[in-house]
Design a protein around this motif. Structure first.
Motif, mmCIF file in Angstrom:
data_model
loop_
_atom_site.group_PDB
_atom_site.id
_atom_site.type_symbol
_atom_site.label_atom_id
_atom_site.label_comp_id
_atom_site.label_asym_id
_atom_site.label_seq_id
_atom_site.Cartn_x
_atom_site.Cartn_y
_atom_site.Cartn_z
ATOM 1 N N VAL A 1 0.851 -1.195 0.000
ATOM 2 C CA VAL A 1 0.000 0.000 0.000
ATOM 3 C C VAL A 1 0.884 1.241 0.000
ATOM 4 N N ALA A 2 0.551 2.180 -0.870
ATOM 5 C CA ALA A 2 1.238 3.472 -0.889
ATOM 6 C C ALA A 2 0.171 4.553 -1.024
ATOM 7 N N ALA B 1 6.624 -1.808 -1.120
ATOM 8 C CA ALA B 1 5.855 -2.333 0.014
ATOM 9 C C ALA B 1 5.404 -3.769 -0.236
ATOM 10 N N MET B 2 4.974 -4.086 -1.467
ATOM 11 C CA MET B 2 4.521 -5.445 -1.774
ATOM 12 C C MET B 2 5.659 -6.452 -1.601
ATOM 13 N N HIS C 1 3.770 1.530 2.692
ATOM 14 C CA HIS C 1 5.035 2.184 2.349
ATOM 15 C C HIS C 1 5.215 3.448 3.168
ATOM 16 N N ARG C 2 6.409 3.628 3.689
ATOM 17 C CA ARG C 2 6.773 4.852 4.409
ATOM 18 C C ARG C 2 7.778 5.599 3.551
ATOM 19 N N LEU D 1 11.261 3.097 3.633
ATOM 20 C CA LEU D 1 10.985 2.136 4.678
ATOM 21 C C LEU D 1 9.554 1.643 4.528
ATOM 22 N N ALA D 2 9.287 0.434 4.954
ATOM 23 C CA ALA D 2 7.938 -0.100 4.895
ATOM 24 C C ALA D 2 7.537 -0.574 6.298
#
Length: 55
Positions: free
Chosen positions: A7-8, A29-30, A44-45, A50-51
């Motif tokens: 997810v972003a 992220a995936m 997603h960060r 970073l995730a």
């Protein structure tokens, strides 16, 4: 069957994020979620790609 979801989202940094960048972040992220042992989702960060994992 297993599922891994990345997810972003856009927000404060939206001006620096076009569609291609948003998809890249979701992809990061995936793949982070796929590294886990169980079905999972990852948000997603933007700080250094970073995730953060969720369950």
């Amino acid at each position: 069957m297993r599922a891994s979801i990345g997810v972003a989202v856009t927000g404060e940094q939206a001006e620096n994020c076009d569609a291609a960048e948003l998809l890249r972040r979701a992809d990061v992220a995936m793949y982070s979620a796929k590294r886990g042992a169980t079905d999972d989702w990852v948000l997603h960060r933007t700080e250094g790609d970073l995730a953060a994992a969720g369950t």
